[in-house]
Motif scaffolding. Structure first.
Motif, PDB file in Angstrom:
ATOM      1  N   GLY A  77       9.261 -45.887  98.709  1.00 37.15           N
ATOM      2  CA  GLY A  77       8.128 -45.737  99.602  1.00 37.15           C
ATOM      3  C   GLY A  77       8.228 -46.413 100.957  1.00 37.15           C
ATOM      4  O   GLY A  77       7.283 -46.356 101.742  1.00 37.15           O
ATOM      5  N   TYR A  78       9.343 -47.034 101.261  1.00 40.71           N
ATOM      6  CA  TYR A  78       9.488 -47.646 102.584  1.00 40.71           C
ATOM      7  C   TYR A  78       9.656 -46.552 103.628  1.00 40.71           C
ATOM      8  O   TYR A  78      10.275 -45.526 103.379  1.00 40.71           O
ATOM      9  CB  TYR A  78      10.665 -48.617 102.614  1.00 40.71           C
ATOM     10  N   ARG A  79       9.102 -46.803 104.815  1.00 43.27           N
ATOM     11  CA  ARG A  79       9.073 -45.806 105.878  1.00 43.27           C
ATOM     12  C   ARG A  79       9.973 -46.157 107.056  1.00 43.27           C
ATOM     13  O   ARG A  79      10.275 -45.302 107.887  1.00 43.27           O
ATOM     14  CB  ARG A  79       7.635 -45.630 106.370  1.00 43.27           C
ATOM     15  N   LEU A  80      10.390 -47.437 107.159  1.00 37.20           N
ATOM     16  CA  LEU A  80      11.160 -47.897 108.309  1.00 37.20           C
ATOM     17  C   LEU A  80      12.165 -48.948 107.858  1.00 37.20           C
ATOM     18  O   LEU A  80      11.818 -49.849 107.109  1.00 37.20           O
ATOM     19  CB  LEU A  80      10.227 -48.512 109.363  1.00 37.20           C
ATOM     20  N   ALA A 132      14.024 -44.634 111.186  1.00 35.42           N
ATOM     21  CA  ALA A 132      12.959 -44.012 110.398  1.00 35.42           C
ATOM     22  C   ALA A 132      13.501 -43.584 109.042  1.00 35.42           C
ATOM     23  O   ALA A 132      14.548 -42.941 108.963  1.00 35.42           O
ATOM     24  CB  ALA A 132      12.379 -42.823 111.145  1.00 35.42           C
ATOM     25  N   LEU A 133      12.773 -43.927 107.994  1.00 41.18           N
ATOM     26  CA  LEU A 133      13.142 -43.515 106.636  1.00 41.18           C
ATOM     27  C   LEU A 133      12.222 -42.412 106.121  1.00 41.18           C
ATOM     28  O   LEU A 133      12.445 -41.890 105.033  1.00 41.18           O
ATOM     29  CB  LEU A 133      13.075 -44.710 105.677  1.00 41.18           C
ATOM     30  N   ARG A 145       8.285 -42.026 113.708  1.00 45.92           N
ATOM     31  CA  ARG A 145       9.043 -41.601 114.889  1.00 45.92           C
ATOM     32  C   ARG A 145       9.401 -42.827 115.719  1.00 45.92           C
ATOM     33  O   ARG A 145       8.618 -43.766 115.826  1.00 45.92           O
ATOM     34  CB  ARG A 145       8.218 -40.665 115.773  1.00 45.92           C
ATOM     35  N   ILE A 146      10.556 -42.776 116.334  1.00 42.24           N
ATOM     36  CA  ILE A 146      10.980 -43.825 117.253  1.00 42.24           C
ATOM     37  C   ILE A 146      11.042 -43.170 118.613  1.00 42.24           C
ATOM     38  O   ILE A 146      11.838 -42.257 118.834  1.00 42.24           O
ATOM     39  CB  ILE A 146      12.319 -44.431 116.813  1.00 42.24           C
ATOM     40  N   ARG A 147      10.184 -43.615 119.523  1.00 40.15           N
ATOM     41  CA  ARG A 147       9.988 -42.925 120.791  1.00 40.15           C
ATOM     42  C   ARG A 147      10.292 -43.811 121.986  1.00 40.15           C
ATOM     43  O   ARG A 147      10.147 -45.024 121.923  1.00 40.15           O
ATOM     44  CB  ARG A 147       8.548 -42.463 120.912  1.00 40.15           C
TER      45      ARG A 147
END
Length: 170
Positions: free
Chosen positions: A81-84, A131-132, A137-139
């Protein structure tokens, strides 16, 4: 805490030739915003993981071991469940981490529902983020001191933003 090791398969007594260590980020509990907001601290601890160490023995480098370890750690984090994924590195490793899909900078901003959380490394160190989850998003944001990570809290995305006088304007 996550610890993975790499061993050579063909050896009769395989010794580790590489390892990766990961856990929740210290800044999830130590950042001024999170110290005052236990729910925010808990959210970050459940959604962002930090790779604290990635190492391969010198005579085994340049064989894809570090890539395999980092990829396995990311897959494990993603499946729970990790997102980053984040990590701290020296500037000379920036090309290596960028080839693996990371974005590196001295400062990374993570917008939260009530404020923007800034993660800054003192020179010469840099923070790399990846990002996982498809919602993260990385902007590049006009005027920002570095990349901006959106979507770390699920559903929290800022579409039109800019930086003015050091503040994130949404």
């Amino acid at each position: 805490m996550l610890c993975l090791t790499a061993r050579l398969r063909r050896s009769s007594a395989p010794k580790p030739v590489g390892a990766v260590f990961a856990s929740f980020p210290d800044w999830a509990h130590e950042h001024p915003l999170t110290r005052e907001d236990p729910a925010l601290s808990e959210l970050i601890s459940r959604t962002a993981i930090v790779i604290y160490g990635l190492a391969v023995t010198p005579h085994r480098r340049r064989r894809g071991i570090a890539r395999a370890l980092l990829t396995a750690a990311e897959e494990k984090a993603r499946s729970t469940g990790y997102r980053l994924a984040t990590l701290i590195h020296q500037p000379e490793l920036k090309p290596f981490y960028e080839r693996l899909g990371y974005t590196s900078a001295h400062h990374v901003t993570i917008p939260m529902p009530h404020a923007a959380l800034g993660v800054t490394q003192p020179p010469p160190f840099m923070t790399a983020v990846n990002a996982l989850h498809p919602g993260v998003r990385i902007r590049t944001v006009p005027g920002a001191p570095g990349p901006v990570v959106t979507g770390l809290p699920p559903g929290w995305d800022i579409r039109a933003t800019r930086f003015e006088d050091g503040e994130l304007i949404a």
